[in-house]
Design a protein around this motif. Structure first.
Motif, PDB file in Angstrom:
ATOM      1  N   UNK A   1       0.800  -1.218   0.000  1.00  0.00           N
ATOM      2  CA  UNK A   1       0.000   0.000   0.000  1.00  0.00           C
ATOM      3  C   UNK A   1       0.836   1.273   0.000  1.00  0.00           C
ATOM      4  N   UNK A   2       1.980   1.258  -0.701  1.00  0.00           N
ATOM      5  CA  UNK A   2       2.804   2.442  -0.808  1.00  0.00           C
ATOM      6  C   UNK A   2       2.347   3.302  -1.981  1.00  0.00           C
ATOM      7  N   UNK A   3       2.450   4.622  -1.811  1.00  0.00           N
ATOM      8  CA  UNK A   3       2.175   5.501  -2.938  1.00  0.00           C
ATOM      9  C   UNK A   3       3.454   5.655  -3.765  1.00  0.00           C
ATOM     10  N   UNK A   4       3.431   6.541  -4.750  1.00  0.00           N
ATOM     11  CA  UNK A   4       4.578   6.687  -5.646  1.00  0.00           C
ATOM     12  C   UNK A   4       5.840   7.096  -4.901  1.00  0.00           C
ATOM     13  N   UNK A   5       5.699   8.004  -3.941  1.00  0.00           N
ATOM     14  CA  UNK A   5       6.864   8.441  -3.165  1.00  0.00           C
ATOM     15  C   UNK A   5       7.389   7.311  -2.278  1.00  0.00           C
ATOM     16  N   UNK A   6       6.477   6.526  -1.738  1.00  0.00           N
ATOM     17  CA  UNK A   6       6.894   5.391  -0.924  1.00  0.00           C
ATOM     18  C   UNK A   6       7.631   4.353  -1.745  1.00  0.00           C
ATOM     19  N   UNK A   7       7.135   4.074  -2.939  1.00  0.00           N
ATOM     20  CA  UNK A   7       7.807   3.129  -3.837  1.00  0.00           C
ATOM     21  C   UNK A   7       9.190   3.631  -4.222  1.00  0.00           C
ATOM     22  N   UNK A   8       9.282   4.924  -4.462  1.00  0.00           N
ATOM     23  CA  UNK A   8      10.580   5.506  -4.805  1.00  0.00           C
ATOM     24  C   UNK A   8      11.570   5.323  -3.656  1.00  0.00           C
ATOM     25  N   UNK A   9      11.107   5.567  -2.440  1.00  0.00           N
ATOM     26  CA  UNK A   9      11.972   5.399  -1.270  1.00  0.00           C
ATOM     27  C   UNK A   9      12.409   3.947  -1.131  1.00  0.00           C
ATOM     28  N   UNK A  10      11.488   3.015  -1.367  1.00  0.00           N
ATOM     29  CA  UNK A  10      11.834   1.595  -1.250  1.00  0.00           C
ATOM     30  C   UNK A  10      12.853   1.197  -2.311  1.00  0.00           C
ATOM     31  N   UNK A  11      12.715   1.715  -3.522  1.00  0.00           N
ATOM     32  CA  UNK A  11      13.679   1.427  -4.580  1.00  0.00           C
ATOM     33  C   UNK A  11      15.061   1.954  -4.204  1.00  0.00           C
ATOM     34  N   UNK A  12      15.105   3.152  -3.633  1.00  0.00           N
ATOM     35  CA  UNK A  12      16.387   3.708  -3.181  1.00  0.00           C
ATOM     36  C   UNK A  12      17.000   2.821  -2.112  1.00  0.00           C
ATOM     37  N   UNK A  13      16.176   2.338  -1.215  1.00  0.00           N
ATOM     38  CA  UNK A  13      16.643   1.465  -0.146  1.00  0.00           C
ATOM     39  C   UNK A  13      17.230   0.181  -0.715  1.00  0.00           C
ATOM     40  N   UNK A  14      16.534  -0.445  -1.655  1.00  0.00           N
ATOM     41  CA  UNK A  14      17.009  -1.692  -2.255  1.00  0.00           C
ATOM     42  C   UNK A  14      18.330  -1.485  -2.985  1.00  0.00           C
ATOM     43  N   UNK A  15      18.446  -0.381  -3.707  1.00  0.00           N
ATOM     44  CA  UNK A  15      19.683  -0.095  -4.433  1.00  0.00           C
ATOM     45  C   UNK A  15      20.844   0.115  -3.471  1.00  0.00           C
ATOM     46  N   UNK A  16      20.581   0.826  -2.378  1.00  0.00           N
ATOM     47  CA  UNK A  16      21.638   1.060  -1.390  1.00  0.00           C
ATOM     48  C   UNK A  16      22.087  -0.244  -0.754  1.00  0.00           C
ATOM     49  N   UNK A  17      21.132  -1.096  -0.402  1.00  0.00           N
ATOM     50  CA  UNK A  17      21.483  -2.377   0.220  1.00  0.00           C
ATOM     51  C   UNK A  17      22.305  -3.239  -0.730  1.00  0.00           C
ATOM     52  N   UNK A  18      22.015  -3.157  -2.024  1.00  0.00           N
ATOM     53  CA  UNK A  18      22.809  -3.889  -3.003  1.00  0.00           C
ATOM     54  C   UNK A  18      24.246  -3.403  -3.030  1.00  0.00           C
ATOM     55  N   UNK A  19      24.439  -2.091  -2.979  1.00  0.00           N
ATOM     56  CA  UNK A  19      25.801  -1.541  -2.971  1.00  0.00           C
ATOM     57  C   UNK A  19      26.520  -1.897  -1.674  1.00  0.00           C
TER      58      UNK A  19
END
Length: 310
Positions: free
Chosen positions: A269-287
């Motif tokens: 139930x995330x909105x567009x901004x929430x999805x963006x934040x989650x994508x940033x989080x996933x990318x950071x965890x990968x690095x």
């Protein structure tokens, strides 16, 4: 999906704070710092009692454990600043205020117990330690995150990181008395982590996207509260090379368990901004995974070279 103001967040989460306080009071165990200090090992230092000055051979601790204990203690010493920051963020009214004071009281015994242990066992230079305390407390600590959600996210990770650092420092000390003391302190830190983690879980239920942004902001910029200690980078590297606290532990034993508990990658139930934040989080965890793996590989290679040259 609207964002909640800071006042609204405090009001909406206050019943959760009250419930968590009740749970905490039921599971927290009373303990006394003096019972964890081997007082019979103590003797006078030089000065007004005419004892012996500290020399490095007095310490029986491995260097990395001694450094970690000093960092941990100096971090605990900044409690007045931490109290001010969480009292400012959460307030001193109702259940929030009760928790702020309870947390401060429980944290206060950690520095007392560690300093007594180090002084009695002559594990560190007491003069250098006091000068370091004065310097570090003189700088204080300032929360770099604004708002309830960011503050809750930070302490959720920080309390767990502190627990792991204390436990691993105790093991590295090779002293059963030290290990027993730090295990007791780590148990407090774990309960504090559970309190904050559960509160932020409630925030996710209340305002998922707003909370996701706070979590991502904190994870991607996280620093331990002791970073202001003089020579912290050098000390942190010694601690990491000893396996007491490093990137691998930070990712595997701090970030990921808490993020899984919140089920951040399963939320629907995330909105567009929430999805963006989650994508940033996933990318950071990968690095971070790449960096952690590289650090471990370099450390193992260095240990292998040292063993071969021994």
């Amino acid at each position: 999906m609207r964002e909640f103001s800071q006042t609204e967040l405090l009001l909406e989460l206050e019943p959760v704070v009250a419930g968590e306080l009740d749970r905490h009071h039921k599971v927290a165990k009373e303990w006394f710092p003096h019972e964890y200090v081997p007082w019979s090992e103590g003797r006078d230092y030089d000065g007004i009692f005419g004892g012996e000055a500290w020399v490095e051979t007095d310490s029986k601790l491995p260097e990395e454990a001694r450094i970690s204990l000093i960092v941990n203690l100096l971090t605990e010493d900044n409690l007045p600043s931490y109290h001010y920051e969480i009292a400012t963020a959460f307030g001193r009214d109702a259940a929030w205020g009760t928790w702020v004071h309870r947390w401060t009281a429980e944290e206060g015994r950690h520095g007392t117990a560690i300093r007594d242990y180090l002084t009695v066992t002559r594990a560190v230079d007491p003069v250098a330690l006091e000068r370091a305390r004065m310097l570090h407390m003189g700088e204080g600590f300032t929360n770099t995150y604004e708002g309830v959600l960011h503050s809750l996210a930070y302490v959720s990770f920080q309390e767990l990181a502190t627990r792991i650092s204390h436990r691993n420092t105790g093991k590295a000390s090779q002293d059963p008395n030290c290990e027993r003391l730090l295990a007791r302190i780590a148990a407090d830190e774990n309960l504090h982590m559970l309190f904050y983690r559960n509160l932020l879980n409630a925030a996710f239920q209340l305002t998922p996207s707003q909370t996701m942004r706070a979590v991502t902001d904190v994870v991607t910029t996280f620093q331990m509260p002791g970073t202001g200690i003089e020579g912290f980078t050098r000390k942190a590297m010694t601690i990491a090379n000893a396996g007491i606290y490093d990137l691998r532990l930070h990712l595997d034993d701090v970030l990921m368990p808490v993020l899984r508990q919140w089920a951040v990658f399963d939320m629907k139930d995330l909105d567009a901004e929430g999805e963006k934040a989650r994508e940033e989080l996933a990318e950071f965890l990968g690095r971070l995974e790449v960096s952690a793996s590289r650090f471990v590989e370099r450390r193992e290679a260095r240990r292998a070279r040292q063993a071969a040259g021994a």
